[in-house]
Design an enzyme around this catalytic site. Structure first.
Site, PDB file in Angstrom:
ATOM      1  CG  ASP A 395      -1.719   1.211   1.433  1.00 32.90           C
ATOM      2  OD1 ASP A 395      -2.392   1.624   0.332  1.00 32.90           O
ATOM      3  OD2 ASP A 395      -1.564   1.855   2.212  1.00 32.90           O
ATOM      4  CB  THR A 397      -0.151   6.444   1.676  1.00 32.24           C
ATOM      5  OG1 THR A 397      -0.398   6.957   0.266  1.00 32.24           O
ATOM      6  CG2 THR A 397      -0.025   7.450   2.665  1.00 32.24           C
ATOM      7  CG  ASP A 597       0.626   2.852   7.358  1.00 33.60           C
ATOM      8  OD1 ASP A 597      -0.328   2.783   6.407  1.00 33.60           O
ATOM      9  OD2 ASP A 597       1.257   3.967   7.603  1.00 33.60           O
TER      10      ASP A 597
END
Length: 715
Positions: A395, A397, A597
């Site tokens: 992912d 970002t 995250d």
């Protein structure tokens, strides 16, 4: 000093706890719960050793006792008593079972008795050999009746055959070597467990805090979020927080694996478990107690001590299948040759010990090495899976980029609004939203000293945007898809400027007021400086496909990831799309790891073969992942891959050595070239050599410099 305390167990029964003996820093307790066969003694010891102030804990199930050494504090004593009085249910595993620990004096006594047997008259040697051999024979018969043909049956057959032929020395020697081998195996296993338990133990019981302009010392358990903690040179930082005063060199090696201390000053975020090497800091606590980074690490590792990987289970199953083969060979040899000595020599060899014990020892050594180099691996299965992956899905970002968005452009498209007014309008709507985009907009408005308008009727639409009322007008802040497709706002005016901004690698936030597009706010997230190097090194370690997922527009994603060695970028995704993409890649036969995250990453982290969470990840992401990076550096993922691959090589080498050496010993024994005693010596020497190799396998990795990116040497 001794006494009794009676308490209620979780099941509602009254349970008595006796203080058997006590000194100022040592406590010995007895309770019937400690002899429960389902009690996981290692897990309970880990829980006790995680109590601040406890030095170590040892459970003796045979005596229903636990001995705890501590620092002498009354609060520590009370917590230990409370835990033993009411042992948590998670410490009990139905069907867990455990081997009764073998005391060293018993092993020494068996060895001395066996050594003396040849020099004793037969009237003494025969009863002595029988006395030594009967416990082994009884255990083997009990195992045969309750569990079937296991290694204990082989041991009993070898000892029994020697006694039947009147060879008391051989029987006594086999018993002595079995005892020595079991004790050394037990010791090796305890040491490997201790490697991880050392990472569990906190070292702070009380701390200095600043309250009402005065410094006072309070118990670690009394810390609260917002307290200002004072840490001087040589002290451990007990909380996660932000430095509000002072400067210091902070050593984070026990948490992140960094070999050099970092400079901490006003505004620096610090992690619990770090050591202040030089200087003095005042730290505002953001998380305390069980929520700190160190506490979470201890909790994860505590649970990992009792888990088995697929490779461990496979080794156990194979070892159990080989026991009947050995028994059949020994019995068949006796039928063919009528040579009890030769059959006994075969029966002293089994594959079980080396195969069953090498795997957990190697896995725990690998986990320990990873923990000291900034990577938390939640159990042996994480190591197994990490060594097997061929695909990485990121992912974007917060993983390949810093996740630290900054406002770069504020572009009003409504003539009635200025840039500051547009920014204030968006920040007012976003002020109570915890999304990184919202935080960036609010931070920029505050940095410019803008007054935020009063808002009402705020509605957060997850992964889309925010709706709020400002001065009676409905304000929408979010993606173009949210405004245009979901809310019917005409965003055509954003086409030209939006394309230019996205071409610069910027993400766009659209703002609408009263149903009309009010303007654009551009934000940029910089790539991590080590990301490209990390991807290159992961390629060199067998990763054949790298996929990046992002909710950004196509032009933004391509601009930000320009120069990155990735195979595929998928853009304009919704959070729920990530897990679907992971499943799609898995259906193609790929073994993959997903790195993220955020809260929205949790489904993908759980779906992937390996979920990898960045250090600043949300609580749900950290709980869902199998691998948690403790340092904000993607090269830690390279380290994790190296340790996983090394552990796999150690397991493979241990398996081949165990099968090869034991097979050779068995063939020589079957050919009559080895006596039962020699056969037992060679078998046990092989087992102990393999255990030593497995136990030391993590040592070189632990001592190596963290995150060098250099492939680990072959084991």
């Amino acid at each position: 000093m001794s006494g009794y305390r009676t308490v209620a167990s979780p099941a509602g029964r009254r349970r008595r706890v006796q203080v058997v003996h006590e000194t100022p820093k040592r406590l010995r307790l007895r309770t019937s719960a400690l002899s429960d066969p389902s009690l996981d003694t290692g897990f309970l010891e880990g829980m006790l050793e995680a109590v601040p102030g406890v030095v170590n804990a040892r459970v003796n199930p045979a005596a229903s006792c636990v001995t705890v050494r501590h620092d002498g504090g009354e609060a520590v004593r009370a917590r230990v008593l409370a835990m033993v009085e009411d042992i948590p249910g998670e410490a009990f595993l139905p069907g867990h079972g455990r081997a009764r620990p073998l005391a060293l004096p018993t092993v020494v006594g068996q060895g001395l008795a066996a050594a003396a047997t040849p020099f004793l008259p037969s009237s003494v040697a025969a009863p002595l050999g029988l006395a030594l051999g009967l416990p082994t024979i009884a255990q083997g018969m009990g195992t045969l009746l309750s569990e079937g043909v296991k290694v204990e049956v082989l041991d009993a057959a070898a000892v029994g055959a020697s006694l039947l032929r009147g060879d008391t020395f051989t029987a006594s020697a086999i018993v002595a070597m079995l005892g020595l081998g079991n004790w050394l195996e037990q010791w090796t296993t305890q040491k490997s467990d201790q490697l991880l338990k050392d990472l569990l133990r906190p070292q702070v019981e009380s701390v200095w805090v600043e309250r009402d302009a005065h410094e006072e010392r309070i118990s670690f358990a009394d810390l609260r979020i917002g307290d200002v903690i004072i840490c001087g040179a040589g002290e451990l930082i007990p909380v996660d927080g932000v430095v509000v005063d002072g400067e210091a060199a902070v050593n984070r090696s026990s948490i992140t694996g960094e070999s050099l201390p970092v400079h901490a000053e006003l505004g620096t975020e610090v992690l619990s478990g770090s050591l202040v090497e030089d200087g003095r800091l005042k730290i505002a606590a953001s998380t305390v107690g069980s929520e700190t980074s160190m506490a979470r690490t201890r909790r994860f590792l505590q649970n990992s001590l009792r888990s088995k990987s697929a490779s461990q289970k496979h080794s156990d199953e194979l070892a159990d299948r080989l026991v009947p083969v050995t028994l059949a060979l020994g019995l068949g040899l006796f039928v063919l040759t009528r040579d009890v000595r030769r059959a006994s020599a075969v029966l002293t060899v089994d594959y079980s010990c080396a195969l069953k014990l090498a795997a957990p020892v190697a896995v725990k050594s690998g986990m320990h090495a990873a923990g000291h180099r900034g990577v938390l691996l939640k159990g042996g299965q994480a190591l197994d899976n990490l060594a097997a992956i061929d695909t990485l899905v990121f992912d974007k970002t917060g993983t390949l980029t810093r996740g630290d968005l900054r406002v770069t452009d504020v572009l009003p498209l409504d003539p009635a609004l200025t840039g500051p007014e547009l920014l204030a309008l968006a920040a007012g709507a976003e002020e109570h939203y915890s999304h990184p985009v919202a935080r960036a907009v609010v931070a920029e408005a505050k940095a410019r000293g803008l007054a935020l308008p009063p808002i009402s009727q705020v509605d957060f639409i997850v992964a889309h945007g925010v709706s709020a009322f400002v001065d009676g007008d409905r304000v929408l802040v979010g993606s173009r898809h949210f405004l245009e497709d979901d809310e019917g706002v005409d965003c055509a005016a954003a086409d030209t400027p939006g394309k230019l901004l996205r071409g610069e690698g910027k993400s766009l936030l659209c703002v609408a007021r009263a149903g009309r597009l009010a303007g654009l706010i551009a934000l940029r997230d910089e790539p991590r400086p080590e990301a490209a190097e990390a991807l290159q090194k992961l390629r060199a370690r067998g990763i054949t496909r790298i996929v990046v997922l992002t909710g950004d527009h196509r032009e933004t994603a391509l601009a930000v990831l320009k120069g990155f060695d990735v195979d595929e970028i998928r853009w304009e995704l919704k959070p729920e799309d990530k897990a679907d993409i992971v499943r799609e890649l898995q259906s193609q036969g790929r073994k993959l790891a997903f790195a993220g995250d955020g809260v929205n990453d949790a489904p993908a982290l759980l779906t992937a073969d390996v979920g990898v969470c960045m250090p600043g990840g949300a609580d749900l992401a950290r709980e869902s992942a199998q691998v948690v990076l403790l340092e904000d550096n993607l090269l830690a993922l390279v380290t994790a891959r190296d340790i996983a691959a090394r552990t796999r090589r150690v397991l493979t080498n241990s398996f081949r050595t165990a099968v090869g050496v034991n097979s050779a010993v068995m063939l020589l024994a079957a050919a009559g070239r080895l006596s039962p005693v020699t056969s037992a010596i060679l078998h046990n020497a092989c087992t102990l050599g393999i255990l030593g190799y497995a136990a030391l396998s993590g040592g070189s990795a632990t001592g190596a410099k963290a995150h060098t990116g250099e492939p680990q040497p072959q084991a």
